[in-house]
Design an enzyme around this catalytic site. Structure first.
Site, PDB file in Angstrom:
ATOM      1  N   GLU A  34       0.835  -1.210   0.000  1.00  0.00           N
ATOM      2  CA  GLU A  34       0.000   0.000   0.000  1.00  0.00           C
ATOM      3  C   GLU A  34       0.871   1.263   0.000  1.00  0.00           C
ATOM      4  OE1 GLU A  34      -3.615   0.037   2.380  1.00  0.00           O
ATOM      5  OE2 GLU A  34      -3.117   2.036   3.097  1.00  0.00           O
TER       6      GLU A  34
ATOM      7  N   ARG B 218      -1.717  34.806 -16.851  1.00  0.00           N
ATOM      8  CA  ARG B 218      -2.184  35.847 -15.927  1.00  0.00           C
ATOM      9  C   ARG B 218      -1.188  37.018 -15.906  1.00  0.00           C
ATOM     10  NH1 ARG B 218      -6.161  38.487 -13.230  1.00  0.00           N
ATOM     11  NH2 ARG B 218      -5.491  39.156 -11.158  1.00  0.00           N
TER      12      ARG B 218
END
Ligand code: FAD
Length: 395
Positions: A244, A270
């Protein structure tokens, strides 16, 4: 040493990226509010082979090695915006399919794996209790032997997939006096009398990964459903955690790359003070930091997967991969929120949701403190010093 993926690995990762981008994560904002997993998405993952990745062909799987699994899941994460789905899939793959594959009897594997692979059954792994989290093996759930059954009593919490699971791997002790050596694992079908699922706490992030609490009251489980030997639970858990911790955050590598790409696009478009914000070193260096952290987490994940494939059970890389990926993700999404300015503090970009989701990854599969602790143990740093007769300290 070859660091480039093969053509087959690249094609698989690209196929799953495409799946994630075009077919998964629909209604995400709405499902975040309702805290629900999209069953159609689960099935689409199954149909695309996600739950088949590490499972041998004789049980309906693809039988792929851990490194290929990591690359495939990174591709899935690159395309899929639903981090909850990805963590739910990871729990199913690494904490249920894998221990079943490595410790199950032939009968148990034939009974459960095909359904876990084809999506008709979802797996959940249940160890955490109210009184035992990081110190998971100090659990209180008890398994009392009665003839050809065990009778389980206890409670579990924070269990990913519990509300939708058909199969639970439940850890309980056959003798509380034995401490961690009494812990034993059981395969418990959802419809077993005595097992109930309750809703429990609401999560900060990863809201589309359902979780819940499990109550076991005189829950009778046949001896044939014990996973591994009696008292083998600590070994099963350690093995499940190695898989895991190595692989559950592989999709997050893809998510981070997508976030970096989006931040780069934004920084190049931007404008403030007559310039794109990407020309300001504080902004561009922030993105550079994101990419460096991602590359470090990526290499550690590949190394952990590589060690799993070689059967290196003492490797420190599962914990290193989990630690670096989760901590990097939190920092990267925090930086992304800042880079977007006011927009970053809204739900208009994915940054705030990614940040909330990433916070959970520093706790699930063991907290960051525990990753460091396990690494210290594996490195031999925490062995108690002994005094020799002449007063010297020895390990
Ligand atoms: C998103 C998510 C999904 C989860 N899914 C599952 C699941 O599917 N199945 C399951 O069984 N559990 C699951 N859990 C539970 C998770 O494994 C535990 O929350 C985790 O192990 C920590 O335990 P705890 O919450 O009891 O915290 P505690 O153990 O109480 O820790 C509290 C604090 O103390 C620190 N601490 C504890 N011991 C030490 C130590 N020795 N050294 C230094 N610091 C220490 C911790 O790092 C933490 O900061 C999930 C949790 C999350 C957040």
């Amino acid at each position: 040493m070859r660091l480039a993926p093969t053509d087959e690995q690249t094609a698989l990762a690209e196929r799953l990226r495409e799946l994630g981008a075009t077919a998964l994560g629909g209604d995400l904002e709405e499902r975040e509010r309702s805290r629900t997993l999209q069953p159609g998405d689960w099935q689409r993952c199954a149909d695309a082979g996600v739950f088949a990745l590490p499972v041998p062909k004789e049980y309906g799987g693809l039988g792929l090695d851990p490194l290929t699994c990591a690359l495939a899941l990174e591709g899935l994460g690159r395309g899929c915006r639903d981090n909850g789905l990805l963590i739910a899939a990871g729990a199913h793959l690494w904490a249920v399919e894998l221990p079943l594959l490595l410790f199950g009897t032939e009968e148990q594997k034939r009974r459960h794996l095909p359904a876990l692979v084809d999506g008709s059954s979802i797996g959940a792994h249940a160890i955490t209790e109210a009184g035992s989290g990081s110190d998971a093996l100090s659990l209180s759930a008890v398994a009392r032997r009665e003839g050809d059954h065990y009778v389980l009593n206890g409670g579990k919490r924070f269990i990913t997939n519990a509300p939708v699971a058909g199969l639970f791997i439940v850890y309980a002790t056959v003798n509380p006096e034995l401490g961690f050596t009494g812990v034993t694992a059981f395969l418990v079908d959802r419809d077993t009398p005595g097992l109930t699922v309750e809703s429990g706490f609401e999560k900060t992030g990863l809201r589309t990964a359902p979780w819940g609490e499990i109550v076991l009251r005189e829950c009778r489980v046949p001896v044939a459903n014990r996973l591994g030997a009696e008292k083998q639970g600590s070994r099963i858990l350690a093995t499940a955690m190695a898989w895991e911790r190595s692989l559950i955050l592989a999709p997050l590598l893809g998510t981070m790359q997508r976030q970096i790409d989006e931040c780069t696009r934004y920084a190049r478009s931007r404008e403030q003070f007559g310039s794109i914000i990407g020309r300001f070193p504080s902004v561009s260096h922030s993105v550079v930091g994101m990419q460096i952290r991602l590359e470090a987490a990526r290499l550690l994940t590949y190394r952990a997967a590589w060690d799993l494939g070689r059967g290196d059970t003492g490797s420190v890389f599962p914990e290193a991969a989990q630690l670096e990926t989760s901590e990097s993700a939190v920092q990267t999404f925090l930086d992304a929120v800042q880079l977007y300015g006011g927009l970053g503090y809204t739900t208009a970009t994915d940054a705030e949701r990614n940040l909330r989701d990433a916070l959970g990854t520093r706790i699930s599969s063991g907290t960051s403190d525990m990753q460091r602790k396990v690494m210290a143990d594996k490195l031999g740093l925490t062995v108690r010093a002994r005094h020799t007769a002449d007063g010297r300290h020895t390990p």
